[in-house]
Design a protein around this motif. Structure first.
Motif, PDB file in Angstrom:
ATOM      1  N   ALA A 229       0.703  -1.171  -0.055  1.00 34.66           N
ATOM      2  CA  ALA A 229      -0.102   0.102  -0.178  1.00 34.66           C
ATOM      3  C   ALA A 229       0.916   1.302   0.027  1.00 34.66           C
ATOM      4  O   ALA A 229       2.009   1.233   0.705  1.00 34.66           O
ATOM      5  CB  ALA A 229      -1.031  -0.371   1.222  1.00 34.66           C
ATOM      6  N   PRO A 230       0.476   2.294  -0.793  1.00 42.09           N
ATOM      7  CA  PRO A 230       1.425   3.448  -0.868  1.00 42.09           C
ATOM      8  C   PRO A 230       1.082   4.202   0.538  1.00 42.09           C
ATOM      9  O   PRO A 230       0.025   4.452   1.180  1.00 42.09           O
ATOM     10  CB  PRO A 230       0.627   4.340  -1.968  1.00 42.09           C
ATOM     11  CG  PRO A 230      -0.522   3.589  -2.187  1.00 42.09           C
ATOM     12  CD  PRO A 230      -0.603   2.248  -1.959  1.00 42.09           C
ATOM     13  N   ALA A 231       2.420   4.464   1.139  1.00 45.98           N
ATOM     14  CA  ALA A 231       2.033   5.297   2.569  1.00 45.98           C
ATOM     15  C   ALA A 231       2.914   6.235   2.895  1.00 45.98           C
ATOM     16  O   ALA A 231       4.228   6.148   2.220  1.00 45.98           O
ATOM     17  CB  ALA A 231       2.098   3.901   3.546  1.00 45.98           C
ATOM     18  N   GLN A 232       3.037   6.856   3.821  1.00 49.29           N
ATOM     19  CA  GLN A 232       4.094   8.073   4.146  1.00 49.29           C
ATOM     20  C   GLN A 232       4.391   7.397   5.529  1.00 49.29           C
ATOM     21  O   GLN A 232       3.755   6.835   6.427  1.00 49.29           O
ATOM     22  CB  GLN A 232       3.429   9.084   4.539  1.00 49.29           C
ATOM     23  CG  GLN A 232       2.977   9.876   3.241  1.00 49.29           C
ATOM     24  CD  GLN A 232       4.201  10.258   2.238  1.00 49.29           C
ATOM     25  OE1 GLN A 232       5.377  10.549   2.737  1.00 49.29           O
ATOM     26  NE2 GLN A 232       3.897   9.994   0.966  1.00 49.29           N
TER      27      GLN A 232
ATOM     28  N   ARG B 294      -9.551   4.515  -0.298  1.00 48.58           N
ATOM     29  CA  ARG B 294     -11.161   4.801  -0.704  1.00 48.58           C
ATOM     30  C   ARG B 294     -11.311   4.109  -1.880  1.00 48.58           C
ATOM     31  O   ARG B 294     -12.261   3.487  -2.014  1.00 48.58           O
ATOM     32  CB  ARG B 294     -11.511   5.961  -0.782  1.00 48.58           C
ATOM     33  CG  ARG B 294     -11.249   7.108   0.433  1.00 48.58           C
ATOM     34  CD  ARG B 294     -12.101   6.680   1.582  1.00 48.58           C
ATOM     35  NE  ARG B 294     -11.919   7.500   2.710  1.00 48.58           N
ATOM     36  CZ  ARG B 294     -12.855   7.450   3.786  1.00 48.58           C
ATOM     37  NH1 ARG B 294     -13.702   6.511   4.104  1.00 48.58           N
ATOM     38  NH2 ARG B 294     -12.493   8.312   4.967  1.00 48.58           N
ATOM     39  N   ARG B 295     -10.482   4.082  -2.776  1.00 47.36           N
ATOM     40  CA  ARG B 295     -10.681   3.397  -4.080  1.00 47.36           C
ATOM     41  C   ARG B 295     -10.333   1.911  -4.198  1.00 47.36           C
ATOM     42  O   ARG B 295     -11.139   1.136  -4.704  1.00 47.36           O
ATOM     43  CB  ARG B 295      -9.373   4.110  -5.109  1.00 47.36           C
ATOM     44  CG  ARG B 295      -9.904   3.717  -6.476  1.00 47.36           C
ATOM     45  CD  ARG B 295      -9.033   4.482  -7.396  1.00 47.36           C
ATOM     46  NE  ARG B 295      -9.074   3.936  -8.846  1.00 47.36           N
ATOM     47  CZ  ARG B 295      -8.521   4.392  -9.997  1.00 47.36           C
ATOM     48  NH1 ARG B 295      -7.775   5.656  -9.757  1.00 47.36           N
ATOM     49  NH2 ARG B 295      -8.571   4.256 -11.060  1.00 47.36           N
ATOM     50  N   TYR B 296      -9.371   1.569  -3.217  1.00 47.45           N
ATOM     51  CA  TYR B 296      -9.240   0.113  -3.699  1.00 47.45           C
ATOM     52  C   TYR B 296      -9.352  -0.927  -2.319  1.00 47.45           C
ATOM     53  O   TYR B 296      -9.531  -2.151  -2.474  1.00 47.45           O
ATOM     54  CB  TYR B 296      -7.704  -0.128  -3.651  1.00 47.45           C
ATOM     55  CG  TYR B 296      -7.225   0.333  -5.313  1.00 47.45           C
ATOM     56  CD1 TYR B 296      -7.566  -0.232  -6.229  1.00 47.45           C
ATOM     57  CD2 TYR B 296      -6.542   1.575  -5.383  1.00 47.45           C
ATOM     58  CE1 TYR B 296      -7.089   0.296  -7.662  1.00 47.45           C
ATOM     59  CE2 TYR B 296      -6.070   2.261  -6.577  1.00 47.45           C
ATOM     60  CZ  TYR B 296      -6.428   1.693  -7.707  1.00 47.45           C
ATOM     61  OH  TYR B 296      -5.978   2.223  -8.797  1.00 47.45           O
TER      62      TYR B 296
ATOM     63  N   ILE C 133      -1.363   4.911   5.643  1.00 46.16           N
ATOM     64  CA  ILE C 133      -1.654   4.555   4.306  1.00 46.16           C
ATOM     65  C   ILE C 133      -2.512   5.816   3.453  1.00 46.16           C
ATOM     66  O   ILE C 133      -3.607   6.505   4.182  1.00 46.16           O
ATOM     67  CB  ILE C 133      -2.764   3.314   4.318  1.00 46.16           C
ATOM     68  CG1 ILE C 133      -1.787   2.195   5.081  1.00 46.16           C
ATOM     69  CG2 ILE C 133      -3.208   2.769   3.151  1.00 46.16           C
ATOM     70  CD1 ILE C 133      -2.721   0.971   5.183  1.00 46.16           C
ATOM     71  N   ASP C 134      -2.075   5.855   2.432  1.00 42.39           N
ATOM     72  CA  ASP C 134      -2.711   7.015   1.425  1.00 42.39           C
ATOM     73  C   ASP C 134      -4.192   6.673   1.568  1.00 42.39           C
ATOM     74  O   ASP C 134      -4.817   5.919   1.100  1.00 42.39           O
ATOM     75  CB  ASP C 134      -2.113   6.978   0.111  1.00 42.39           C
ATOM     76  CG  ASP C 134      -2.504   7.822  -0.768  1.00 42.39           C
ATOM     77  OD1 ASP C 134      -2.082   9.133  -0.709  1.00 42.39           O
ATOM     78  OD2 ASP C 134      -3.435   7.646  -1.453  1.00 42.39           O
TER      79      ASP C 134
END
Length: 442
Positions: free
Chosen positions: A348-351, A370-372, A364-365
């Motif tokens: 998962a894209p995350a900071q 919300r989308r996936y 998590i972005d």
């Protein structure tokens, strides 16, 4: 059985076989000297036996028995189908006696059985013989494999025989007696398993749930191992006439070991150098429950909305150089709609944020979530590569997350982490299930 004996000095004119000697250590009794005492050969032999038995008891009781150094069994470099080589070395046998090989010794391997007899020059009339049951000759039987044991024994060799005119035991002729007894060895190849293998294997294992019991066994009576030899190695899958390969020789499993004090000192120093001298840092708190099952709206409210995330707390300050998106990650495993569909995995894209020197967070972005992830079934694996995250002393964080029992039978997995070894991969997970309720928007 194949036997090889040593001859550390020049062979005499009347060589004697290498004889094994008794193992028992009798009660100690030394010669008492006084002025004018008549000394005989028995007195001097008793004086030697007194000191020899003292040293044997010291060796076997305070140090044990086994191979001290060397004595490695190897295939012969040029004739591996004919011989093996036992390297030079030192051992103390089960009776406390020193056994030395001053040089490498070649040991002859068993040879194949004698070839079949040549055909009869006058065979019987084939017509008089019964016809064979089949037109095909049976295939030759495969060669039988066996295990060979390489064993070492302490032996004594009488040497330098000379006339003994006053020998009362001589029955006829001029008696000959050995001028010296050389401490020697016998090397044997045998298919018979040595008697002491069980004791050797038990000695190499702890065998106690409580290590204090092992130390308190010092109150037990001294145990002397009844062993017919000192096993050096086993050669597995041996076939007479075929080459002995390196992989066939096991020098470790059945060999009793007796490392010297010097070698043990080096091992302890090495362990002290490798063992951390400072307190290990652990993960002491998480803001989620390992292995929990959440609804989608619960997951979004607790870990996605309002810039929330997954937070980890250490019990000591850590340096931030090793904390980034390659070491602190969240992997999503999507559950397929049908059982025969493959699962899809992705990071998962995350900071990654370093809140302070003891707290970090992974967010998590939200757009990705919300989308996936919204209204989907998935597992979320959160990993932290503690091998590259160090505390202020430069020691990696002890990050292994271990299961434990609380009380008698309550199973749980939770912080603090740690198995006593620096580093490790911290990994925790939770499951998210879609529900009828939409996640709360904010």
């Amino acid at each position: 059985m194949n036997t090889q004996t040593s001859n550390p000095i020049t062979a005499s004119a009347t060589p004697a076989p290498c004889a094994c000697v008794p193992c028992e250590i009798p009660a100690f009794c030394r010669t008492s000297y006084y002025t004018g005492k008549l000394l005989t050969a028995r007195d001097f032999s008793g004086e030697q036996s007194y000191h020899i038995d003292k040293r044997r008891l010291h060796n076997v009781s305070l140090h044990g028995w086994g191979a001290v150094c060397g004595l490695k069994v190897e295939p012969h470099p040029y004739c591996p189908d004919l011989r093996i080589v036992v390297k030079a070395g030192l051992a103390i046998d089960q009776c406390g006696r020193e056994v030395r090989l001053l040089e490498d010794v070649e040991l002859q391997l068993p040879r194949p059985a004698a070839p079949p007899k040549p055909p009869d020059p006058c065979p019987p009339d084939p017509a008089a013989q019964a016809p064979p049951e089949t037109d095909c000759d049976p295939p030759p039987a495969p060669p039988e494999c066996e295990s060979l044991w390489v064993c070492l024994r302490y032996c004594e060799r009488p040497e330098q025989f000379s006339p003994a005119p006053f020998d009362e035991c001589a029955c006829s002729g001029t008696p000959q007696r050995a001028n010296c007894i050389c401490e020697s060895y016998c090397l044997e190849l045998t298919t018979q398993e040595p008697q002491c293998l069980t004791e050797v294997e038990e000695h190499k294992e702890c065998g106690c749930d409580n290590c204090a019991d092992l130390y308190e066994s010092i109150l037990d009576q001294c145990k002397f191992v009844p062993c017919d030899c000192l096993p050096l190695a086993i050669i597995r899958e041996f076939v007479p006439g075929m080459k002995v390969e390196e992989y066939m020789i096991d020098n470790w499993k059945h060999r009793p070991l007796l490392p010297s004090v010097h070698r043990l000192d080096r091992i302890i120093r090495c362990l002290l150098e490798k063992t951390p001298r400072h307190h290990l840092t652990h993960i002491c708190d998480l803001n989620w429950t390992h292995g929990s099952v959440l609804r989608c709206h619960e997951f979004f409210n607790r870990f996605v909305a309002h810039d929330r995330g997954f937070e980890i707390r250490f019990d000591d300050p850590v340096r931030g150089e090793g904390i980034n998106r390659r070491t602190f990650q969240a992997m999503v495993v999507h559950h397929p709609g049908a059982p025969d569909q493959p699962k899809r995995m992705e990071f998962a894209p995350a900071q990654v944020e370093i809140l302070n020197d003891m707290n970090i967070r992974l967010r998590i972005d939200e757009r990705y979530a919300r989308r996936y992830l919204d209204q989907h079934n998935f597992d979320l694996f959160i990993t932290l590569k503690c091998d590259v995250i160090v505390n202020l002393h430069g020691i990696p964080v002890d990050g292994d997350l271990l299961a434990r029992l609380e009380g008698s039978d309550s199973y749980f997995v939770d912080a603090p982490t740690g198995n006593g070894v620096p580093g490790g991969l911290f990994e925790s997970w939770l499951r998210v299930e879609s529900g009828n309720d939409r996640p709360e928007r904010s």
